[in-house]
Design a protein around this motif. Structure first.
Motif, PDB file in Angstrom:
ATOM      1  N   ILE A  64       0.855  -1.193   0.000  1.00 50.05           N
ATOM      2  CA  ILE A  64       0.000   0.000   0.000  1.00 50.05           C
ATOM      3  C   ILE A  64       0.889   1.241   0.000  1.00 50.05           C
ATOM      4  O   ILE A  64       1.683   1.440   0.918  1.00 50.05           O
ATOM      5  CB  ILE A  64      -0.942   0.034   1.221  1.00 50.05           C
ATOM      6  CG1 ILE A  64      -1.810  -1.230   1.266  1.00 50.05           C
ATOM      7  CG2 ILE A  64      -1.808   1.295   1.183  1.00 50.05           C
ATOM      8  CD1 ILE A  64      -2.731  -1.408   0.093  1.00 50.05           C
ATOM      9  N   ASN A  65       0.773   2.041  -1.045  1.00 51.38           N
ATOM     10  CA  ASN A  65       1.534   3.288  -1.129  1.00 51.38           C
ATOM     11  C   ASN A  65       1.046   4.259  -0.056  1.00 51.38           C
ATOM     12  O   ASN A  65      -0.156   4.549   0.026  1.00 51.38           O
ATOM     13  CB  ASN A  65       1.367   3.898  -2.519  1.00 51.38           C
ATOM     14  CG  ASN A  65       2.226   5.124  -2.720  1.00 51.38           C
ATOM     15  OD1 ASN A  65       2.030   6.154  -2.089  1.00 51.38           O
ATOM     16  ND2 ASN A  65       3.182   5.011  -3.633  1.00 51.38           N
ATOM     17  N   GLN A  66       1.964   4.754   0.784  1.00 49.65           N
ATOM     18  CA  GLN A  66       1.592   5.593   1.927  1.00 49.65           C
ATOM     19  C   GLN A  66       1.057   6.956   1.498  1.00 49.65           C
ATOM     20  O   GLN A  66       0.302   7.587   2.241  1.00 49.65           O
ATOM     21  CB  GLN A  66       2.804   5.771   2.856  1.00 49.65           C
ATOM     22  CG  GLN A  66       3.301   4.485   3.482  1.00 49.65           C
ATOM     23  CD  GLN A  66       2.219   3.779   4.290  1.00 49.65           C
ATOM     24  OE1 GLN A  66       1.579   4.377   5.149  1.00 49.65           O
ATOM     25  NE2 GLN A  66       2.009   2.498   3.992  1.00 49.65           N
ATOM     26  N   GLN A  67       1.452   7.434   0.310  1.00 48.86           N
ATOM     27  CA  GLN A  67       0.984   8.733  -0.173  1.00 48.86           C
ATOM     28  C   GLN A  67      -0.401   8.636  -0.818  1.00 48.86           C
ATOM     29  O   GLN A  67      -1.286   9.464  -0.555  1.00 48.86           O
ATOM     30  CB  GLN A  67       1.971   9.329  -1.189  1.00 48.86           C
ATOM     31  CG  GLN A  67       3.171  10.034  -0.571  1.00 48.86           C
ATOM     32  CD  GLN A  67       4.168   9.065   0.047  1.00 48.86           C
ATOM     33  OE1 GLN A  67       4.523   8.068  -0.566  1.00 48.86           O
ATOM     34  NE2 GLN A  67       4.615   9.372   1.259  1.00 48.86           N
ATOM     35  N   ASN A 109      -2.384   5.754  -0.806  1.00 46.14           N
ATOM     36  CA  ASN A 109      -3.220   4.728  -0.165  1.00 46.14           C
ATOM     37  C   ASN A 109      -3.759   3.708  -1.175  1.00 46.14           C
ATOM     38  O   ASN A 109      -4.781   3.073  -0.949  1.00 46.14           O
ATOM     39  CB  ASN A 109      -4.378   5.375   0.604  1.00 46.14           C
ATOM     40  CG  ASN A 109      -4.897   4.459   1.712  1.00 46.14           C
ATOM     41  OD1 ASN A 109      -4.116   3.739   2.356  1.00 46.14           O
ATOM     42  ND2 ASN A 109      -6.202   4.475   1.934  1.00 46.14           N
ATOM     43  N   GLN A 110      -3.049   3.572  -2.292  1.00 48.67           N
ATOM     44  CA  GLN A 110      -3.417   2.623  -3.337  1.00 48.67           C
ATOM     45  C   GLN A 110      -2.406   1.471  -3.377  1.00 48.67           C
ATOM     46  O   GLN A 110      -1.250   1.630  -2.974  1.00 48.67           O
ATOM     47  CB  GLN A 110      -3.445   3.311  -4.711  1.00 48.67           C
ATOM     48  CG  GLN A 110      -4.448   4.444  -4.820  1.00 48.67           C
ATOM     49  CD  GLN A 110      -5.883   3.957  -4.754  1.00 48.67           C
ATOM     50  OE1 GLN A 110      -6.258   2.997  -5.421  1.00 48.67           O
ATOM     51  NE2 GLN A 110      -6.690   4.630  -3.933  1.00 48.67           N
ATOM     52  N   GLU A 111      -2.860   0.323  -3.887  1.00 49.25           N
ATOM     53  CA  GLU A 111      -1.947  -0.803  -4.045  1.00 49.25           C
ATOM     54  C   GLU A 111      -0.905  -0.490  -5.112  1.00 49.25           C
ATOM     55  O   GLU A 111      -1.226   0.118  -6.138  1.00 49.25           O
ATOM     56  CB  GLU A 111      -2.709  -2.070  -4.433  1.00 49.25           C
ATOM     57  CG  GLU A 111      -3.489  -2.701  -3.302  1.00 49.25           C
ATOM     58  CD  GLU A 111      -4.128  -4.009  -3.713  1.00 49.25           C
ATOM     59  OE1 GLU A 111      -4.133  -4.948  -2.890  1.00 49.25           O
ATOM     60  OE2 GLU A 111      -4.631  -4.097  -4.856  1.00 49.25           O
ATOM     61  N   GLU A 112       0.325  -0.929  -4.874  1.00 55.01           N
ATOM     62  CA  GLU A 112       1.377  -0.778  -5.870  1.00 55.01           C
ATOM     63  C   GLU A 112       2.239  -2.031  -5.898  1.00 55.01           C
ATOM     64  O   GLU A 112       2.265  -2.811  -4.940  1.00 55.01           O
ATOM     65  CB  GLU A 112       2.249   0.447  -5.581  1.00 55.01           C
ATOM     66  CG  GLU A 112       3.078   0.345  -4.316  1.00 55.01           C
ATOM     67  CD  GLU A 112       4.036   1.521  -4.132  1.00 55.01           C
ATOM     68  OE1 GLU A 112       4.100   2.384  -5.017  1.00 55.01           O
ATOM     69  OE2 GLU A 112       4.721   1.552  -3.090  1.00 55.01           O
ATOM     70  N   LEU A 113       2.929  -2.217  -7.013  1.00 60.39           N
ATOM     71  CA  LEU A 113       3.811  -3.362  -7.179  1.00 60.39           C
ATOM     72  C   LEU A 113       5.256  -2.941  -6.962  1.00 60.39           C
ATOM     73  O   LEU A 113       5.700  -1.901  -7.453  1.00 60.39           O
ATOM     74  CB  LEU A 113       3.664  -3.950  -8.589  1.00 60.39           C
ATOM     75  CG  LEU A 113       2.334  -4.621  -8.911  1.00 60.39           C
ATOM     76  CD1 LEU A 113       2.249  -4.955 -10.392  1.00 60.39           C
ATOM     77  CD2 LEU A 113       2.151  -5.890  -8.072  1.00 60.39           C
ATOM     78  N   ILE A 114       5.985  -3.765  -6.216  1.00 63.19           N
ATOM     79  CA  ILE A 114       7.414  -3.543  -5.994  1.00 63.19           C
ATOM     80  C   ILE A 114       8.125  -4.823  -6.388  1.00 63.19           C
ATOM     81  O   ILE A 114       7.884  -5.889  -5.801  1.00 63.19           O
ATOM     82  CB  ILE A 114       7.713  -3.200  -4.520  1.00 63.19           C
ATOM     83  CG1 ILE A 114       6.976  -1.911  -4.122  1.00 63.19           C
ATOM     84  CG2 ILE A 114       9.207  -3.068  -4.280  1.00 63.19           C
ATOM     85  CD1 ILE A 114       7.028  -1.590  -2.645  1.00 63.19           C
ATOM     86  N   VAL A 115       8.984  -4.745  -7.399  1.00 66.42           N
ATOM     87  CA  VAL A 115       9.673  -5.949  -7.848  1.00 66.42           C
ATOM     88  C   VAL A 115      10.739  -6.331  -6.815  1.00 66.42           C
ATOM     89  O   VAL A 115      11.438  -5.463  -6.282  1.00 66.42           O
ATOM     90  CB  VAL A 115      10.291  -5.761  -9.259  1.00 66.42           C
ATOM     91  CG1 VAL A 115      11.403  -4.722  -9.256  1.00 66.42           C
ATOM     92  CG2 VAL A 115      10.810  -7.093  -9.808  1.00 66.42           C
TER      93      VAL A 115
END
Length: 358
Positions: free
Chosen positions: A256-259, A261-267
């Motif tokens: 969850i991106n703290q800025q 508040n959306q889901e994001e992918l981190i490789v």
């Protein structure tokens, strides 16, 4: 000299991945030649030809090269000098530069950054002085740069003192320190690219680890369509940028991106080979990752894989083999026993695919 009238695929490594690659190749009508340092390698009994030898053994490597038409790998931690030497004499898949990147976490991170693929913050560590420059306000992970797998050579840390002790325990081996990701899911993609430029990905799987070892994979992963499309887009970009031929596995965190508040992918990392998290494809897809890899490296056109069953893959680890070795497969439960000589803690002895036909 081995006499043959059909192509022979050389496979470096004799574990369960080599075993299942060999099975796929033979079913497609090719010979296989397994090269492994270990006389009890499970892949030997599934292959046409076998060589026991160290990867640095020039004489055995030369004989192996003379008896194969092309070469692939079942794991990446093979001396790069051996990979490069073989590639000068026979077609090598995947290409040596892709293996080189995957062998070193620093090169891997640089590849992600250069290709604008989202990853966590990190720093190269080759000394305690390097380590002292890291910000320890948040939880971090220290990982050796090379030859780490299944959680080996890495430690979660919360202070400089913990990091220092871990670095010393790793015998001052070059490391990477990176921010710890508070993820909601771990997911992975299995993608393939052939010599004709076709690129296809399987449905992403969601992965559950225990003690840093993959315990279960669920396919397809329970993610929204946006994430699914993004995973396939990133995977296609990476495999194409690497000019890769064969199957490539990529592991991601969903966070969850703290800025926003959306889901994001981190490789997280790549594996230049067929992968444990893709074993579900043996029963849950219309073409397995092993068949897809063999078709790609032999020069055939690959097809876009189709999900045929929702599948849960369960790893049989260590002494768990004593339970599963006495159970027979059923229509909805497919059991794969690798035939390794003895179980030990953390050793993958087989897997089970549970199939949902609803």
């Amino acid at each position: 000299m081995i006499k043959k009238n059909k192509q022979t695929i050389g496979i470096l490594g004799g574990g369960q991945l080599g075993q299942m690659l060999s099975d796929a190749a033979i079913k497609l009508g090719y010979n296989t030649h397994i090269y492994s340092p270990y006389k009890n390698s499970p892949a030997f009994k599934n292959s046409t030809y076998q060589t026991i030898g160290k990867f640095e053994d020039q004489k055995n490597i030369d004989e192996f090269i003379n008896n194969v038409d092309l070469v692939t790998i079942e794991f990446e931690n093979i001396p790069l000098s051996t990979i490069e030497y073989i590639s000068e004499l026979k077609p090598m898949y995947p290409p040596p530069h892709a293996i080189k990147i995957s062998q070193d976490r620093l090169l891997e991170k640089k590849f992600f950054i250069e290709n604008k693929i989202n990853t966590n913050s990190y720093m190269n560590v080759e000394s305690l002085e390097d380590l002292s420059r890291w910000n320890f306000d948040k939880k971090s992970v220290l990982k050796i740069r090379k030859f780490g797998y299944d959680g080996k050579g890495q430690k979660i840390i919360s202070s400089y003192e913990e990091a220092k002790n871990a670095f010393i325990s790793f015998k001052n081996y070059p490391c990477l320190i990176e921010e710890f990701i508070e993820y909601t899911k771990e997911v992975s993609t299995i993608s393939a690219r052939d010599v004709h430029g076709n690129v296809y990905s399987y449905n992403p799987s969601e992965n559950i680890h225990k003690n840093h070892i993959l315990d279960r994979s669920f396919a397809p992963a329970l993610i929204n369509e946006k994430l699914d499309m993004e995973l396939k887009k990133i995977s296609s970009k990476m495999i194409s940028q690497l000019e890769y031929i064969g199957v490539l596995s990529i592991e991601f965190f969903v966070s969850i991106n703290q800025q926003t508040n959306q889901e994001e992918l981190i490789v997280n990392e790549i594996a230049p080979r067929v992968h444990n998290s893709g074993h579900w494809t043996l029963d849950g897809a219309d073409v397995s990752q092993f068949t897809q890899h063999i078709k790609a490296i032999i020069g055939l056109e690959i097809s876009e894989p189709q999900l045929i069953f929702m599948t849960e893959m369960y790893n049989i680890i260590g002494d768990d083999i004593y339970h599963w070795s006495n159970i027979k497969s059923t229509e909805n439960k497919k059991i794969y026993i690798y035939g390794k000589d003895r179980p030990r803690k953390g050793r993958k002895m087989g897997h089970v695919n549970f199939i949902s036909r609803n």
